[in-house]
Structure formats: structure tokens, C-alpha cells
Design a protein around this motif. Sequence first.
Motif, mmCIF file in Angstrom:
data_model
loop_
_atom_site.group_PDB
_atom_site.id
_atom_site.type_symbol
_atom_site.label_atom_id
_atom_site.label_comp_id
_atom_site.label_asym_id
_atom_site.label_seq_id
_atom_site.Cartn_x
_atom_site.Cartn_y
_atom_site.Cartn_z
ATOM 1 N N PRO A 81 -63.784 11.151 36.897
ATOM 2 C CA PRO A 81 -64.019 10.707 38.101
ATOM 3 C C PRO A 81 -63.738 9.272 38.243
ATOM 4 C CG PRO A 81 -66.165 11.274 37.454
ATOM 5 C CD PRO A 81 -65.395 11.610 36.663
ATOM 6 N N VAL A 82 -63.025 8.636 39.058
ATOM 7 C CA VAL A 82 -62.643 7.263 39.169
ATOM 8 C C VAL A 82 -63.455 6.614 40.368
ATOM 9 C CG1 VAL A 82 -60.873 5.492 39.764
ATOM 10 C CG2 VAL A 82 -60.233 7.766 38.670
ATOM 11 N N GLU A 83 -64.219 6.008 39.729
ATOM 12 C CA GLU A 83 -65.335 4.931 40.699
ATOM 13 C C GLU A 83 -64.612 4.119 41.683
ATOM 14 O OE1 GLU A 83 -69.328 2.324 40.694
ATOM 15 O OE2 GLU A 83 -68.497 3.309 38.849
ATOM 16 N N GLN A 84 -64.767 4.434 43.056
ATOM 17 C CA GLN A 84 -63.936 3.175 43.971
ATOM 18 C C GLN A 84 -64.927 2.015 44.240
ATOM 19 O OE1 GLN A 84 -61.200 3.970 45.207
ATOM 20 N NE2 GLN A 84 -60.988 5.854 44.281
ATOM 21 N N PRO A 85 -64.114 0.921 44.305
ATOM 22 C CA PRO A 85 -64.817 -0.318 44.260
ATOM 23 C C PRO A 85 -65.500 -0.409 45.609
ATOM 24 C CG PRO A 85 -62.519 -0.807 44.430
ATOM 25 C CD PRO A 85 -62.668 0.826 44.064
ATOM 26 N N LYS A 86 -66.809 -0.831 45.677
ATOM 27 C CA LYS A 86 -67.321 -1.082 47.209
ATOM 28 C C LYS A 86 -67.000 -2.036 47.849
ATOM 29 C CE LYS A 86 -72.191 -0.060 45.390
ATOM 30 N NZ LYS A 86 -73.639 -0.207 45.179
ATOM 31 N N ALA A 87 -66.851 -1.838 49.190
ATOM 32 C CA ALA A 87 -66.342 -2.738 50.212
ATOM 33 C C ALA A 87 -67.199 -4.062 50.208
ATOM 34 C CB ALA A 87 -66.505 -2.159 51.536
ATOM 35 N N ASP A 92 -75.308 -1.507 51.032
ATOM 36 C CA ASP A 92 -74.992 0.050 50.854
ATOM 37 C C ASP A 92 -75.218 0.680 52.399
ATOM 38 O OD1 ASP A 92 -73.976 -0.577 48.341
ATOM 39 O OD2 ASP A 92 -75.924 0.354 47.426
ATOM 40 N N ARG A 126 -72.359 -0.058 54.629
ATOM 41 C CA ARG A 126 -71.284 0.409 53.668
ATOM 42 C C ARG A 126 -71.095 1.984 54.229
ATOM 43 N NH1 ARG A 126 -72.719 -2.509 49.016
ATOM 44 N NH2 ARG A 126 -70.963 -4.063 48.783
#
Length: 280
Positions: free
Chosen positions: A74-80, A192, A195
Amino acid sequence: MTIFWKGIQVTLGFFLIGGLLFASGVFTVLLYAKVTGQEDWMRPAVQALGVGIRPEASRALEGTAEAAASPPVPVEQPKASSVMLEAPVVRQLPELPSGCEVTSLTMLLKFRGIEKTKMELAAEMKRDTTPIRYNKDGSIAYWGNPNIGFVGEPTGKAKGFGIYHTALFDQLKSHVPTAVDLTQEPFEKLEDQLRSGIPSVVWTTIDFQVPERWVVWDSPLGPIQTTFMEHAVLLVGFDEENVYVNDPLSGQGQRKINKEQFKATWEAMGRQAISYTTGS
């Protein structure tokens, strides 16, 4: 003569189709052998058919087997890095000069879709009705504890102080079963929460500065140290440098405050915050 050539063409066509089927069958055997780990066992049989397992073919099969056996990573998405929520703004004045906490709760519930007024919520808010007693010098000797319920009178008809997360959380949970107490969590947890699309009621100070003057009085739960600058707001956004709050005292929505300054006041007031999670 034409019939003769037609016959040759048909015969060559059959040979071509047969060759393709043969090659396909051999590749299937090779792939099965590699995936199941039976390459060495199958090698003599394949070579008997006149086909060798070339190194490059073996490597290709090995890559195919590994790809089949390995689950996708899985590719971890960057946090906003910034969020801004649109939440209703409710002002505590003039009815609740000391009711910043329950007014902030009103904004949170309205955001959730629960149409309760600040006065309805103030009427059901927990209270600690311990009467106030003063020392000879005029300082407070004994009074209520905001962890039990609202201390004093929120309407201004008598001296009022406030209410802390423990008592206000119970009221939030009575309306939203998925309520969460985020007190003592790191500030990143509040980010978070934003978010995820949900604001939080957060304790700070009226001027968003760390208090210089503190007061101490005894209470039914023992001594408590606090400040009359205590305040609560609805945290609705952040970016790299600032946070944004709906301030019930000024009535200003998305009010910008330096993040480090705000975090310092939040820590001074015990890192208190309440919110809810998605769900029923």
C-alpha cells in the motif's frame, strides 16, 4: 495446380496452428513448474520435448512467480497540510457571558446536524452548585469543581466560572454516542480530527495568551488551580503557521491565531478537547 497449392497452404496452416498450441502448452508447463517449485523435476520432461529452459526465460518465470506470491504494497498518502471547515458560528453573548464552553458545544452539535440552542444546552448542562466561600482577603477559599459541572452561574446573574472536559463530555455523548474525549492527546490528533472533517471543542484562554495570574481554591474534589481567563472555542481549521477557531465570545468565525501561541494556551489549560467520530 491451383488445388495443389491450396492443399499446401492448408497443410502449412495446420502446422502453424499446431506449433502455436505446442509452444503455448510448453510455456504453461514452465510457468506451473516455476510457481510450484517443481522446475528441476520438470526440466527432463521439457528437455525431452526438445525445449530447453533458457536462463532469461527462467528469470522471467521467477519474476512472474514472485509477483504472484507477493501482495501489493500500500502507498501511504501524504497528510493534508491545511484544513478549513465551515461550521455554524454561535455567540455566547448576551445571554451566557460565562457560557463559552456550552456555546462551543452548541456549534459542534449544529455541525453534526443536531439543532439544539445554546440555552437548551445550558439548561441541561451539568452543574456543581457548591456555594462560594471567601477568605478574609477576598480570595476564594472554597467553591465548585469544573470537572463535576459548571461552577457558578453562566448567565451572569451571579459569579460564574466554567466547566471542564470531563463534565461537558458526558453532555456531548448524550447527543452523539460516538463522542471522543481527546484530552491529553497530542495536538496532531486534533489536526487529524480536522482532516477527517470534524471540528473539536478546545480549551484555551480569552486573549489566547498564557495566563500570568492563576487562582487556587479548595473544592469537593480537592484543590484546583485555574484562571478566570479560561475559555473554550470550536477548532475548525489549521495550516502550517496558524489555527482557525469559531470564537463564541467575539462571534467571529474562522478566527486566525498563531498555532504555537494557541498550543501554548491549550497546554496551559490542561490540553482539553472533545469531539466525535463518524458513525451512528
